[in-house]
Design a protein around this motif. Structure first.
Motif, PDB file in Angstrom:
ATOM      1  N   SER A   1      25.438 -32.105 -24.457  1.00  0.00           N
ATOM      2  CA  SER A   1      24.291 -31.975 -23.562  1.00  0.00           C
ATOM      3  C   SER A   1      24.530 -32.871 -22.349  1.00  0.00           C
ATOM      4  O   SER A   1      25.438 -33.712 -22.357  1.00  0.00           O
ATOM      5  N   PHE A   2      23.717 -32.687 -21.323  1.00  0.00           N
ATOM      6  CA  PHE A   2      23.892 -33.500 -20.104  1.00  0.00           C
ATOM      7  C   PHE A   2      23.609 -34.971 -20.382  1.00  0.00           C
ATOM      8  O   PHE A   2      24.020 -35.842 -19.622  1.00  0.00           O
ATOM      9  N   LYS A   3      22.950 -35.278 -21.506  1.00  0.00           N
ATOM     10  CA  LYS A   3      22.628 -36.672 -21.828  1.00  0.00           C
ATOM     11  C   LYS A   3      23.886 -37.521 -22.024  1.00  0.00           C
ATOM     12  O   LYS A   3      23.833 -38.738 -21.932  1.00  0.00           O
TER      13      LYS A   3
ATOM     14  N   VAL B   1      16.246 -26.455 -12.554  1.00  0.00           N
ATOM     15  CA  VAL B   1      16.527 -27.578 -13.458  1.00  0.00           C
ATOM     16  C   VAL B   1      15.411 -27.731 -14.494  1.00  0.00           C
ATOM     17  O   VAL B   1      14.236 -27.840 -14.125  1.00  0.00           O
ATOM     18  N   PRO B   2      15.741 -27.757 -15.798  1.00  0.00           N
ATOM     19  CA  PRO B   2      14.706 -28.049 -16.794  1.00  0.00           C
ATOM     20  C   PRO B   2      14.250 -29.504 -16.664  1.00  0.00           C
ATOM     21  O   PRO B   2      15.063 -30.391 -16.407  1.00  0.00           O
ATOM     22  N   MET B   3      12.955 -29.721 -16.841  1.00  0.00           N
ATOM     23  CA  MET B   3      12.392 -31.067 -16.636  1.00  0.00           C
ATOM     24  C   MET B   3      11.727 -31.568 -17.918  1.00  0.00           C
ATOM     25  O   MET B   3      10.933 -30.870 -18.527  1.00  0.00           O
ATOM     26  N   ALA B   4      12.044 -32.829 -18.260  1.00  0.00           N
ATOM     27  CA  ALA B   4      11.350 -33.528 -19.351  1.00  0.00           C
ATOM     28  C   ALA B   4      10.622 -34.702 -18.710  1.00  0.00           C
ATOM     29  O   ALA B   4       9.474 -34.598 -18.300  1.00  0.00           O
ATOM     30  N   GLY B   5      11.328 -35.833 -18.536  1.00  0.00           N
ATOM     31  CA  GLY B   5      10.749 -36.960 -17.809  1.00  0.00           C
ATOM     32  C   GLY B   5      10.806 -36.742 -16.294  1.00  0.00           C
ATOM     33  O   GLY B   5      10.176 -37.474 -15.528  1.00  0.00           O
ATOM     34  N   GLY B   6      11.597 -35.775 -15.853  1.00  0.00           N
ATOM     35  CA  GLY B   6      11.683 -35.459 -14.422  1.00  0.00           C
ATOM     36  C   GLY B   6      12.796 -36.187 -13.689  1.00  0.00           C
ATOM     37  O   GLY B   6      12.896 -36.122 -12.464  1.00  0.00           O
ATOM     38  N   SER B   7      13.664 -36.854 -14.433  1.00  0.00           N
ATOM     39  CA  SER B   7      14.714 -37.650 -13.791  1.00  0.00           C
ATOM     40  C   SER B   7      15.879 -36.802 -13.284  1.00  0.00           C
ATOM     41  O   SER B   7      16.314 -36.942 -12.135  1.00  0.00           O
ATOM     42  N   LEU B   8      16.381 -35.890 -14.111  1.00  0.00           N
ATOM     43  CA  LEU B   8      17.568 -35.111 -13.736  1.00  0.00           C
ATOM     44  C   LEU B   8      17.377 -34.377 -12.408  1.00  0.00           C
ATOM     45  O   LEU B   8      18.253 -34.401 -11.539  1.00  0.00           O
ATOM     46  N   ILE B   9      16.226 -33.743 -12.231  1.00  0.00           N
ATOM     47  CA  ILE B   9      16.019 -32.952 -11.003  1.00  0.00           C
ATOM     48  C   ILE B   9      16.051 -33.852  -9.761  1.00  0.00           C
ATOM     49  O   ILE B   9      16.649 -33.501  -8.739  1.00  0.00           O
TER      50      ILE B   9
ATOM     51  N   HIS C   1      11.553 -28.646 -27.807  1.00  0.00           N
ATOM     52  CA  HIS C   1      11.350 -30.069 -28.105  1.00  0.00           C
ATOM     53  C   HIS C   1      12.103 -30.995 -27.156  1.00  0.00           C
ATOM     54  O   HIS C   1      11.633 -32.072 -26.818  1.00  0.00           O
ATOM     55  N   SER C   2      13.291 -30.585 -26.717  1.00  0.00           N
ATOM     56  CA  SER C   2      14.120 -31.497 -25.911  1.00  0.00           C
ATOM     57  C   SER C   2      13.493 -31.809 -24.554  1.00  0.00           C
ATOM     58  O   SER C   2      13.853 -32.795 -23.922  1.00  0.00           O
ATOM     59  N   ILE C   3      12.565 -30.962 -24.101  1.00  0.00           N
ATOM     60  CA  ILE C   3      11.909 -31.251 -22.819  1.00  0.00           C
ATOM     61  C   ILE C   3      10.390 -31.394 -22.988  1.00  0.00           C
ATOM     62  O   ILE C   3       9.637 -31.280 -22.033  1.00  0.00           O
TER      63      ILE C   3
ATOM     64  N   THR D   1      22.886 -21.429 -25.253  1.00  0.00           N
ATOM     65  CA  THR D   1      22.191 -22.660 -24.877  1.00  0.00           C
ATOM     66  C   THR D   1      21.006 -22.918 -25.788  1.00  0.00           C
ATOM     67  O   THR D   1      20.573 -22.050 -26.538  1.00  0.00           O
ATOM     68  N   GLU D   2      20.486 -24.113 -25.706  1.00  0.00           N
ATOM     69  CA  GLU D   2      19.311 -24.483 -26.496  1.00  0.00           C
ATOM     70  C   GLU D   2      18.033 -24.086 -25.756  1.00  0.00           C
ATOM     71  O   GLU D   2      18.069 -23.461 -24.690  1.00  0.00           O
ATOM     72  N   THR D   3      16.916 -24.502 -26.308  1.00  0.00           N
ATOM     73  CA  THR D   3      15.608 -24.126 -25.766  1.00  0.00           C
ATOM     74  C   THR D   3      15.437 -24.499 -24.284  1.00  0.00           C
ATOM     75  O   THR D   3      14.921 -23.702 -23.495  1.00  0.00           O
ATOM     76  N   ALA D   4      15.903 -25.686 -23.894  1.00  0.00           N
ATOM     77  CA  ALA D   4      15.738 -26.103 -22.494  1.00  0.00           C
ATOM     78  C   ALA D   4      16.495 -25.171 -21.550  1.00  0.00           C
ATOM     79  O   ALA D   4      16.008 -24.847 -20.457  1.00  0.00           O
ATOM     80  N   GLY D   5      17.667 -24.712 -21.973  1.00  0.00           N
ATOM     81  CA  GLY D   5      18.435 -23.767 -21.169  1.00  0.00           C
ATOM     82  C   GLY D   5      17.735 -22.417 -21.085  1.00  0.00           C
ATOM     83  O   GLY D   5      17.743 -21.761 -20.035  1.00  0.00           O
TER      84      GLY D   5
HETATM   85  C1  LIG Z   1      16.581 -34.626 -21.465  1.00  0.00           C
HETATM   86  C2  LIG Z   1      16.846 -33.204 -21.177  1.00  0.00           C
HETATM   87  C3  LIG Z   1      16.449 -32.578 -19.974  1.00  0.00           C
HETATM   88  C4  LIG Z   1      15.599 -33.202 -18.892  1.00  0.00           C
HETATM   89  O1  LIG Z   1      15.771 -34.504 -18.625  1.00  0.00           O
HETATM   90  P1  LIG Z   1      14.843 -35.402 -17.681  1.00  0.00           P
HETATM   91  O2  LIG Z   1      15.841 -36.122 -16.862  1.00  0.00           O
HETATM   92  O3  LIG Z   1      14.100 -36.299 -18.615  1.00  0.00           O
HETATM   93  O4  LIG Z   1      13.927 -34.536 -16.895  1.00  0.00           O
HETATM   94  C5  LIG Z   1      16.827 -31.274 -19.772  1.00  0.00           C
HETATM   95  N1  LIG Z   1      17.525 -30.581 -20.687  1.00  0.00           N
HETATM   96  C6  LIG Z   1      17.908 -31.132 -21.843  1.00  0.00           C
HETATM   97  C7  LIG Z   1      18.650 -30.283 -22.824  1.00  0.00           C
HETATM   98  C8  LIG Z   1      17.585 -32.454 -22.135  1.00  0.00           C
HETATM   99  O5  LIG Z   1      17.971 -32.980 -23.301  1.00  0.00           O
END
Ligand SMILES: *Cc1c(COP(=O)(O)O)cnc(C)c1O
Ligand SMILES: [Zn+2]
Length: 414
Positions: free
Chosen positions: A108-110, A234-242, A297-299, A344-348
């Motif tokens: 994952s991008f993490k 871009v999928p967003m969770a905390g909003g950092s990646l975007i 769940h990941s986002i 891909t997973e759910t976020a994708g």
């Molecule tokens: C953490 C995560 C994101 C989003 O990350 P943020 O930087 O927190 O917005 C997107 N996709 C996947 C699969 C993630 O695990």
């Protein structure tokens, strides 16, 4: 040789030293890594970058370390796939998938943010690292802590997919499941960080962690032939990646590595956890926290740490945000798999489904370059699609039984 000046408050611009700090003690604004761009501009060129190994560390002048990376030195430089089949299905001219579902070492991008955070943790002398996770971050901290000979503690909501739980515990980390959702886990971890003095990748090391995300954007630009894409979803969770993809592209223009940085950013969320996209659609810059209810769940973060700044980045770029139902995200996963051979997973799935929706709304034009951010691997979230694909018929190992299947057209094709 370091190009990092220190940390700087995003609000009041007060300077801080390069330590495990993340909030401004004056105004409570978030701290960000501050670089000597003038010096970087003199040092860094396309040729220099191209001469280096195919990892995220080829952009090391733009990453927050004083010395060389010590953890995750092989992370990054994942494929940018020209997605012609999916383009045809969606009715667009120029489509790419940036495929971090095959990132090293935990798909994952993490892996990018963890490589930056744990290398920094070692520089700062920490022996124990930790994180609050929606799944992928825990996988990566656990794996890379092993590589870096660091002790690790992973805190996750107890309801995560098996792939995320076992994909963490296998590394021999200390893993703790917590009842409730990520936002409660994160709150508790802030207190643990204070009391135990550990390096939490996404809490006290957040400024360094988040910088790792920039390399996702740097790579897109380099892989497009030193050109910024017109549109990125871009999928967003905390909003950092975007935010960091936007920052990366602007940085490359500022350093003269590309001519123009005219990229619109589009945020993607699941409707069951959509505080950021809801604010964007309502024309508001205020996040109303929600209690997540989605299979993505990941986002699934109800109170996103970078919510406000992600809304700002989306607006300033001329982009937009949307969200999709769990049904739509599953269709998104299947569409990408059946057109591009990428699981891909759910976020994708959310990113693909939101792209489709934004095209239908004519928010994204069909004749300009589009990049969909695929950030995680489908093998970790089998639960999401387990009952949504066909089951293979089972036969004896003889050709007659197979012939019979072919005649009845009963071969499984999902
Ligand atoms: C953490 C995560 C994101 C989003 O990350 P943020 O930087 O927190 O917005 C997107 N996709 C996947 C699969 C993630 O695990
Ligand atoms: Zn401040």
């Amino acid at each position: 040789m370091s190009f990092v000046k220190g940390l700087k408050c995003r609000e009041c611009e007060k300077d801080y030293p390069k330590e495990a700090l993340h909030v401004c003690s004056h105004c409570f604004g978030p701290l960000e890594v501050d670089y000597e761009y003038e010096r970087i501009k003199k040092e860094l060129s396309r040729e220099k970058i191209k001469s280096r190994g195919k990892t995220m560390w080829r952009y090391r002048e733009l990453l927050p370390l004083d010395g060389e990376p010590t953890v995750g030195t092989q992370v990054g430089f994942t494929p940018l796939v020209k997605a012609n089949n999916l383009a045809k299905k969606l009715g667009v001219d120029e489509l790419y998938v940036k495929n971090d579902s095959v990132n090293y070492p935990t798909y994952s991008f993490k892996d990018r943010v963890v490589s930056a955070a744990l290398s920094k943790a070692k520089e700062l002398g920490f022996k124990t690292v930790a994180c609050a996770t929606t799944g992928n971050l825990g996988n990566s901290v656990a794996a890379q802590a092993v590589q870096g000979n660091l002790e690790s503690y992973i805190f996750m909501p107890a309801n995560l997919e098996q792939g995320k739980v076992i994909g963490t515990s296998i590394y021999g980390t200390n893993i703790i499941g917590i009842n409730g959702n990520y936002d409660g886990v994160n709150r508790m971890c802030s207190e643990i960080a204070d009391k135990y003095g550990w390096a939490f990748a996404n809490i006290n090391l957040r400024p360094y962690y988040a910088e790792g995300s920039k390399t996702y954007g740097h790579e897109i630009v380099e892989q497009l032939g030193w050109k910024a894409p017109k549109h990125v979803i871009v999928p967003m969770a905390g909003g950092s990646l975007i935010i960091k993809i936007g920052k990366a592209i602007k940085e490359m223009a500022k350093l003269g590595l590309i001519d123009d940085s005219n990229t619109s950013l589009y945020g993607a969320q699941a409707s069951g956890s959509s505080p950021i996209s809801t604010a964007v659609k309502n024309g508001s810059d205020v996040i109303k926290p929600v209690i997540p209810d989605t299979i993505a769940h990941s986002i699934a973060i109800g109170n996103p740490a970078d919510g406000y700044y992600s809304i700002k980045a989306i607006h300033e770029s001329g982009g937009w945000a949307e969200d999709v139902s769990d049904e739509e995200l599953i269709e998104g996963i299947k569409l990408l798999a059946s057109t591009e051979g990428i699981f891909t997973e759910t976020a994708g799935g959310v990113a693909v489904a939101v792209t489709k929706k934004l095209l239908e709304q004519e928010r994204i034009p069909r004749d300009e370059s589009i990049v969909i951010s695929i950030t995680g691997n489908g093998l970790k979230t089998l639960e999401a699609v387990m009952d949504k694909v066909g089951k293979p018929p089972i036969i004896e190992a003889n050709i007659e039984e197979f012939n019979a299947l072919m005649e009845k057209k009963e071969v499984c094709t999902a």
